[in-house]
Design an enzyme around this catalytic site. Structure first.
Site, PDB file in Angstrom:
ATOM      1  N   ALA A  14      77.981 107.839 149.467  1.00  0.00           N
ATOM      2  CA  ALA A  14      76.267 108.960 148.547  1.00  0.00           C
ATOM      3  C   ALA A  14      74.909 108.937 149.935  1.00  0.00           C
ATOM      4  O   ALA A  14      74.836 109.397 150.024  1.00  0.00           O
ATOM      5  CB  ALA A  14      76.722 108.166 147.516  1.00  0.00           C
ATOM      6  N   GLU A  15      75.251 107.781 149.834  1.00  0.00           N
ATOM      7  CA  GLU A  15      73.439 107.297 150.909  1.00  0.00           C
ATOM      8  C   GLU A  15      73.962 106.436 151.349  1.00  0.00           C
ATOM      9  O   GLU A  15      74.636 105.932 150.727  1.00  0.00           O
ATOM     10  CB  GLU A  15      72.139 106.989 150.188  1.00  0.00           C
ATOM     11  CG  GLU A  15      71.687 108.407 149.359  1.00  0.00           C
ATOM     12  CD  GLU A  15      72.185 109.006 147.655  1.00  0.00           C
ATOM     13  OE1 GLU A  15      71.285 110.507 148.111  1.00  0.00           O
ATOM     14  OE2 GLU A  15      73.052 108.683 147.718  1.00  0.00           O
ATOM     15  N   THR A  16      73.149 106.676 152.972  1.00  0.00           N
ATOM     16  CA  THR A  16      73.193 105.301 153.543  1.00  0.00           C
ATOM     17  C   THR A  16      71.483 105.022 153.676  1.00  0.00           C
ATOM     18  O   THR A  16      70.346 106.348 153.312  1.00  0.00           O
ATOM     19  CB  THR A  16      73.095 105.921 155.326  1.00  0.00           C
ATOM     20  OG1 THR A  16      75.013 105.702 155.202  1.00  0.00           O
ATOM     21  CG2 THR A  16      72.819 104.815 156.041  1.00  0.00           C
TER      22      THR A  16
END
Length: 280
Positions: free
Chosen positions: A43-45
């Site tokens: 979903a996020e880095t």
């Protein structure tokens, strides 16, 4: 280059929301950061730039776009910094357009994050397609700068709802056609209801940003917690994101439109990225 993967808002592996974290002394090229996020397919880095042992800058990328705020990847980043990069018990993230996020780590490992609230407002004139987003009725629509909030009558409605991801994408595309912005700038969708075991439950969908269902969305609770605080008449709440992985968020409203959102994190992996890196 070292990279961490951390499960945020949980004390158990394979629960909560996984985020990748990369810490460096200089920003990488934007296209490289986006490609790393795409390769990770989380979903996020989060990318963290060191200022000093107590101050950092932070940016967040989904597999498709850079976003202006991500709660779970902030928690994951603070966890990594407290673990390997600083002896301080308090650190600060300097965030473009949002100011300073202060992080405190308790003795038991819980990390307390001080965020600005994103208060939702009722919406009467919403896209008619929103009525098709889930396979059951909802009783009210609110929105803040991040998402439409569909308030359901019962907790099970949230837990059992089947989202229509194509409809959410279509709403985003219609937004892009009617503005000078892109579909990825359109509002996401969250559904929520009062809960028996917690104060409230929620789920979150952003398929137009490469996230069909986000396991735990810390940033969204800066709007959900104030909303439910008003509904329930209390300033300290426990929210639960009832995705397949699930995650618990401890929320406390403060003065001056601020909120503490706290949670635990669990290290899953440390890895080495093999790239020819060009910094900017």
């Amino acid at each position: 280059m070292k990279m961490y993967q951390v499960d945020a808002f949980t004390t158990e592996l394979f629960k909560g929301n996984p985020a990748a974290v990369i810490v460096s002394n200089d920003w990488l090229d934007v296209s490289l950061m986006q490609n790393i996020a795409l390769e990770n397919n989380l979903a996020e880095t989060a990318f963290v730039k060191v200022i000093d042992a107590e101050n950092y800058e932070i940016r967040w990328f989904t597999p498709q776009v850079e976003v202006d705020f991500c709660g779970h990847a902030t928690l994951a980043s603070a966890f990594v910094l407290f673990k390997d990069y600083t002896q301080a018990q308090q650190i600060k993230f300097h965030v473009k357009n949002l100011g300073i996020f202060t992080m405190n780590q308790a003795e038991d490992g819980k990390i307390e994050m001080n965020f600005p609230t994103r208060l939702p407002k009722p919406v009467k004139d919403y896209p008619s397609l929103l009525n098709q987003v889930i396979d059951r009725p909802f009783k009210a629509v609110y929105a803040n700068e991040q998402a439409y909030i569909l308030v359901c009558e019962h907790e099970q409605d949230v837990i059992e709802a089947v989202p229509n991801l194509n409809v959410i994408r279509e709403i985003a595309q219609q937004y892009a056609l009617s503005t000078a912005l892109t579909a990825s700038d359109a509002l996401d969708v969250t559904i929520t209801a009062e809960s028996k075991d917690y104060d409230y439950v929620a789920r979150y969908f952003a398929p137009h940003k490469g996230i069909d269902e986000d396991p735990v969305t810390g940033s969204m609770h800066t709007g959900l917690a104030p909303f439910w605080a008003g509904q329930l008449g209390k300033n300290e709440l426990i929210g639960f994101q009832s995705s397949a992985r699930g995650g618990k968020l401890y929320c406390k409203l403060l003065e001056d439109n601020r909120i503490l959102i706290s949670g635990y994190a669990k290290l899953y992996m440390q890895a080495e990225i093999y790239l020819s890196i060009a910094s900017r």
